[in-house]
Design an enzyme around this catalytic site. Structure first.
Site, PDB file in Angstrom:
ATOM      1  N   LYS A  22       0.854  -1.199   0.000  1.00  0.00           N
ATOM      2  CA  LYS A  22       0.000   0.000   0.000  1.00  0.00           C
ATOM      3  C   LYS A  22       0.894   1.256   0.000  1.00  0.00           C
ATOM      4  O   LYS A  22       0.745   2.137  -0.835  1.00  0.00           O
ATOM      5  CB  LYS A  22      -0.875   0.026   1.244  1.00  0.00           C
ATOM      6  CG  LYS A  22      -1.538   1.368   1.526  1.00  0.00           C
ATOM      7  CD  LYS A  22      -2.504   1.332   2.684  1.00  0.00           C
ATOM      8  CE  LYS A  22      -1.834   1.476   4.027  1.00  0.00           C
ATOM      9  NZ  LYS A  22      -1.463   2.865   4.386  1.00  0.00           N
ATOM     10  N   ARG A  94      -4.613  10.287   4.307  1.00  0.00           N
ATOM     11  CA  ARG A  94      -3.537  11.267   4.461  1.00  0.00           C
ATOM     12  C   ARG A  94      -2.622  11.310   3.238  1.00  0.00           C
ATOM     13  O   ARG A  94      -2.187  12.378   2.827  1.00  0.00           O
ATOM     14  CB  ARG A  94      -2.736  10.885   5.700  1.00  0.00           C
ATOM     15  CG  ARG A  94      -1.491  11.706   5.925  1.00  0.00           C
ATOM     16  CD  ARG A  94      -0.732  11.231   7.146  1.00  0.00           C
ATOM     17  NE  ARG A  94       0.552  11.881   7.239  1.00  0.00           N
ATOM     18  CZ  ARG A  94       0.737  13.102   7.734  1.00  0.00           C
ATOM     19  NH1 ARG A  94      -0.310  13.790   8.158  1.00  0.00           N
ATOM     20  NH2 ARG A  94       1.922  13.630   7.791  1.00  0.00           N
ATOM     21  N   CYS A 118      -4.364  20.195  11.673  1.00  0.00           N
ATOM     22  CA  CYS A 118      -3.778  21.397  11.044  1.00  0.00           C
ATOM     23  C   CYS A 118      -2.364  21.046  10.601  1.00  0.00           C
ATOM     24  O   CYS A 118      -1.868  19.961  10.869  1.00  0.00           O
ATOM     25  CB  CYS A 118      -3.748  22.544  12.040  1.00  0.00           C
ATOM     26  SG  CYS A 118      -2.393  22.392  13.201  1.00  0.00           S
ATOM     27  N   PRO A 124       1.514  16.243  11.552  1.00  0.00           N
ATOM     28  CA  PRO A 124       1.758  17.540  10.894  1.00  0.00           C
ATOM     29  C   PRO A 124       2.273  17.367   9.468  1.00  0.00           C
ATOM     30  O   PRO A 124       2.731  16.285   9.087  1.00  0.00           O
ATOM     31  CB  PRO A 124       2.794  18.189  11.777  1.00  0.00           C
ATOM     32  CG  PRO A 124       3.517  17.044  12.380  1.00  0.00           C
ATOM     33  CD  PRO A 124       2.492  15.974  12.607  1.00  0.00           C
ATOM     34  N   VAL A 125       2.213  18.465   8.696  1.00  0.00           N
ATOM     35  CA  VAL A 125       2.805  18.481   7.346  1.00  0.00           C
ATOM     36  C   VAL A 125       3.719  19.703   7.199  1.00  0.00           C
ATOM     37  O   VAL A 125       4.017  20.129   6.079  1.00  0.00           O
ATOM     38  CB  VAL A 125       1.727  18.483   6.246  1.00  0.00           C
ATOM     39  CG1 VAL A 125       1.027  17.124   6.162  1.00  0.00           C
ATOM     40  CG2 VAL A 125       0.735  19.622   6.456  1.00  0.00           C
ATOM     41  N   ASP A 126       4.191  20.196   8.353  1.00  0.00           N
ATOM     42  CA  ASP A 126       5.030  21.408   8.304  1.00  0.00           C
ATOM     43  C   ASP A 126       6.289  21.203   7.467  1.00  0.00           C
ATOM     44  O   ASP A 126       6.724  22.089   6.727  1.00  0.00           O
ATOM     45  CB  ASP A 126       5.398  21.861   9.716  1.00  0.00           C
ATOM     46  CG  ASP A 126       6.106  20.763  10.498  1.00  0.00           C
ATOM     47  OD1 ASP A 126       5.601  19.623  10.500  1.00  0.00           O
ATOM     48  OD2 ASP A 126       7.170  21.022  11.057  1.00  0.00           O
ATOM     49  N   LEU A 127       6.852  19.992   7.518  1.00  0.00           N
ATOM     50  CA  LEU A 127       8.089  19.748   6.749  1.00  0.00           C
ATOM     51  C   LEU A 127       7.809  19.770   5.248  1.00  0.00           C
ATOM     52  O   LEU A 127       8.624  20.258   4.445  1.00  0.00           O
ATOM     53  CB  LEU A 127       8.694  18.400   7.150  1.00  0.00           C
ATOM     54  CG  LEU A 127       9.178  18.302   8.587  1.00  0.00           C
ATOM     55  CD1 LEU A 127       9.601  16.878   8.903  1.00  0.00           C
ATOM     56  CD2 LEU A 127      10.322  19.274   8.848  1.00  0.00           C
TER      57      LEU A 127
HETATM   58  C1  EPZ Z   1       4.263   7.040   6.345  1.00  0.00           C
HETATM   59  O1  EPZ Z   1       3.468   8.056   6.937  1.00  0.00           O
HETATM   60  C2  EPZ Z   1       3.379   5.804   6.282  1.00  0.00           C
HETATM   61  N1  EPZ Z   1       2.212   6.090   5.443  1.00  0.00           N
HETATM   62  C3  EPZ Z   1       2.924   5.398   7.684  1.00  0.00           C
HETATM   63  O2  EPZ Z   1       2.192   4.195   7.571  1.00  0.00           O
HETATM   64  C4  EPZ Z   1       4.172   5.138   8.534  1.00  0.00           C
HETATM   65  O3  EPZ Z   1       3.768   4.846   9.850  1.00  0.00           O
HETATM   66  C5  EPZ Z   1       5.064   6.390   8.532  1.00  0.00           C
HETATM   67  O4  EPZ Z   1       5.410   6.751   7.177  1.00  0.00           O
HETATM   68  C6  EPZ Z   1       6.358   6.172   9.296  1.00  0.00           C
HETATM   69  O5  EPZ Z   1       7.057   5.101   8.731  1.00  0.00           O
HETATM   70  C7  EPZ Z   1       2.337   6.009   4.104  1.00  0.00           C
HETATM   71  O6  EPZ Z   1       3.395   5.686   3.569  1.00  0.00           O
HETATM   72  C8  EPZ Z   1       1.110   6.302   3.311  1.00  0.00           C
HETATM   73  P1  EPZ Z   1       6.287  10.485   8.318  1.00  0.00           P
HETATM   74  P2  EPZ Z   1       3.985   9.596   6.918  1.00  0.00           P
HETATM   75  O7  EPZ Z   1       6.078  11.768   7.613  1.00  0.00           O
HETATM   76  O8  EPZ Z   1       4.744   9.854   5.676  1.00  0.00           O
HETATM   77  C9  EPZ Z   1       6.718  13.702  11.771  1.00  0.00           C
HETATM   78  C10 EPZ Z   1       0.311   2.815   7.799  1.00  0.00           C
HETATM   79  O9  EPZ Z   1      -0.082   2.246   8.820  1.00  0.00           O
HETATM   80  N2  EPZ Z   1       6.416  14.711  10.747  1.00  0.00           N
HETATM   81  O10 EPZ Z   1       7.483   9.626   7.970  1.00  0.00           O
HETATM   82  O11 EPZ Z   1       2.828  10.441   7.227  1.00  0.00           O
HETATM   83  C11 EPZ Z   1       5.510  12.830  12.099  1.00  0.00           C
HETATM   84  O12 EPZ Z   1       4.709  13.456  13.079  1.00  0.00           O
HETATM   85  C12 EPZ Z   1       0.784   4.248   7.867  1.00  0.00           C
HETATM   86  O13 EPZ Z   1       0.405   2.295   6.670  1.00  0.00           O
HETATM   87  C13 EPZ Z   1       6.535  16.066  11.071  1.00  0.00           C
HETATM   88  O14 EPZ Z   1       6.871  16.420  12.193  1.00  0.00           O
HETATM   89  O15 EPZ Z   1       4.995   9.580   8.159  1.00  0.00           O
HETATM   90  C14 EPZ Z   1       6.151  11.571  12.615  1.00  0.00           C
HETATM   91  O16 EPZ Z   1       6.477  11.732  13.979  1.00  0.00           O
HETATM   92  C15 EPZ Z   1       0.500   4.860   9.226  1.00  0.00           C
HETATM   93  N3  EPZ Z   1       6.265  16.995  10.124  1.00  0.00           N
HETATM   94  C16 EPZ Z   1       7.451  11.489  11.823  1.00  0.00           C
HETATM   95  O17 EPZ Z   1       7.663  12.772  11.237  1.00  0.00           O
HETATM   96  C17 EPZ Z   1       5.897  16.643   8.843  1.00  0.00           C
HETATM   97  O18 EPZ Z   1       5.684  17.539   8.003  1.00  0.00           O
HETATM   98  C18 EPZ Z   1       7.402  10.471  10.688  1.00  0.00           C
HETATM   99  O19 EPZ Z   1       6.264  10.759   9.892  1.00  0.00           O
HETATM  100  C19 EPZ Z   1       5.788  15.264   8.524  1.00  0.00           C
HETATM  101  C20 EPZ Z   1       6.063  14.320   9.496  1.00  0.00           C
END
Ligand code: EPZ
Length: 422
Positions: A22, A94, A118, A124-127
């Site tokens: 997925k 998401r 938000c 978050p999506v700030d990054l």
């Molecule tokens: C991906 O989510 C996966 N989803 C998630 O799987 C997975 O748990 C996650 O990566 C971590 O491996 C998909 O691939 C569709 P991140 P993503 O951005 O990209 C912080 C599942 O069960 N962060 O790597 O959203 C965030 O809060 C799903 O299949 C910021 O601070 O995860 C987290 O603590 C659930 N600011 C960390 O980074 C941002 O702008 C990692 O998140 C973005 C993220």
């Protein structure tokens, strides 16, 4: 809404074919939009999240045909005429937020709903936004939407450091940069196989990307990308989920086919410590318990560390171990919604900050439990297969988001799961 009625305990004996990933398919679907001709993606799983993303992509005028029997998607972006991803679709999933990078990359403009919450709140999506600004995009937030625009056909680019490293932000920045930025460098980029497959696939379409799979990804603009045939990876989280299920159910002897063991990162190393029999032969993985499960404490980490998406499943198995253990999630500090439900089945887990402490040797007995999110719900199904008696797992639509043919696959190897309309 559907629920599962599950009889336990049952061993798992036989073969389960692993489906396409997925989390690797979704970025490939977004990448297809960047092409100037149709792209075919093979081994796409029939999951709710894929159907949801199909709708989001169709909203732009792009045609998406899902040949379900062959798990094949054909995406033709030549008629794309809208650069909007609406709230009512994005809020369901998401990863729809990848439309921001894809539409900016293809058309130089995008109006994409924030993915629930938000920009700076939970998930978050700030990054994503700061990285796009560093690349040269104008980013505005308006009524829950991100309005993005590149001022010119070509932008200088620059560099951005992800802190913390983020899969989604890496994906979005790569999608936006490949057709636009003279040179853009992502530091502390995500190294997940999903990101490597995306970069390799975009390169096959004609992109100029260096460093995929390392912490530094460098993208240089190309003027066009052509559609092509892309091949999705097998789902490494589905693979790990079934490996754990087999190891915690006495009498099991499970063979998983169509796997990609090298994508499992640190997981096999931790798995071997529990004492189960583990065989890895090409794309086939075999698991059978070997007496009792040894307690093994883990801490999740970004790839190639132990995946956070297997945290709930590991906790479930540790409730059956012959000793106590703990799991710390360093990625998501609040990903423990399964704990109260697992305790209803007789487990004894306690959460303190971002660590769950697990008592071993817990006899589980059937009852009704509620799914709360994708990975939490599969851990409840695993616990119900170990529990004595009948369990009900409610709201299995969470499962349908991420596990293709879950009950068919498990029933084929001895589980007793019945889906009924609640
Ligand atoms: C991906 O989510 C996966 N989803 C998630 O799987 C997975 O748990 C996650 O990566 C971590 O491996 C998909 O691939 C569709 P991140 P993503 O951005 O990209 C912080 C599942 O069960 N962060 O790597 O959203 C965030 O809060 C799903 O299949 C910021 O601070 O995860 C987290 O603590 C659930 N600011 C960390 O980074 C941002 O702008 C990692 O998140 C973005 C993220």
């Amino acid at each position: 809404m559907d629920k599962f009625i599950i009889e336990g305990p049952t061993p798992l004996r036989g073969t389960i074919p692993i489906s396409g990933s997925k989390n690797a398919a979704l970025p490939l679907m977004a990448a297809a939009i960047l092409g100037d001709s149709p792209t075919t993606i093979h081994r796409v799983p029939k999951l709710r999240d894929i159907y949801t993303f199909n709708k989001v992509i169709r909203h732009t005028g792009t045609s998406v045909e899902f040949h379900e029997v062959e798990n094949k998607l054909v995406i033709d972006p030549t008629k794309l005429d809208t650069t909007v991803a609406p709230y009512d679709l994005v809020r369901k999933m998401r990863a729809s937020f990848y439309m921001l990078g894809a539409l900016l990359g293809k058309k130089g403009e995008a109006k994409v709903s924030l993915p629930g919450g938000c920009a700076w709140g939970p998930r978050p999506v700030d990054l994503h936004l700061k990285g796009l600004e560093a690349m040269g995009a104008d980013i505005e937030l308006e009524e829950g939407y991100v309005m993005g625009a590149f001022p010119n056909e070509t932008i200088p680019g620059g560099e951005f450091t992800l802190e913390p490293s983020s899969v989604g932000a890496t994906v979005n920045l790569v999608l936006a940069a490949v057709r636009r930025a003279e040179k853009f460098v992502i530091n502390n980029a995500a190294k997940e196989p999903d990101v490597v497959l995306l970069c390799d696939s975009l390169s096959k379409m004609g992109a100029n990307i260096e460093g995929a799979g390392t912490s530094t990804i460098t993208i240089r603009k190309v003027d066009s990308l052509s559609g092509t045939e892309l091949f999705n990876d097998p789902d490494r989280i589905e693979t790990g989920t079934y490996m754990i299920a087999a190891a915690m159910l006495p009498g099991s002897k499970l063979e998983l086919t169509g796997c990609k063991p090298e994508d499992l990162g640190a997981f096999p190393k931790a798995f071997k410590k529990i004492g189960a029999e583990l065989g890895i032969n090409g794309t086939t993985i075999t698991v059978s318990p070997n007496g009792s499960v040894k307690p093994v404490s883990i801490k999740t980490a970004i790839y190639p560390g132990f995946p956070t998406d297997l945290q709930a499943q590991w906790a479930t198995m540790m409730s059956q171990a012959n000793g106590d253990s703990s799991i710390t999630d360093s990625i998501y500090f609040d990903r423990f919604s399964y704990v109260p439900e697992l305790n209803r089945l007789g487990a004894n887990l306690e959460v303190k900050k971002n660590t769950v402490h697990i008592n071993g040797n817990q006899a589980l007995s059937g009852t009704s439990v509620m799914s709360t999110d994708l990975r939490a719900s599969v851990s409840l199904v695993m616990a119900a297969m170990a529990a004595e008696g009948t369990s009900e797992v409610l709201r299995v639509y969470h499962l349908d988001r991420g596990y293709e043919n879950l009950e068919e696959k498990l029933n084929a190897v001895g589980a007793k799961i019945r889906r009924v309309d609640e």
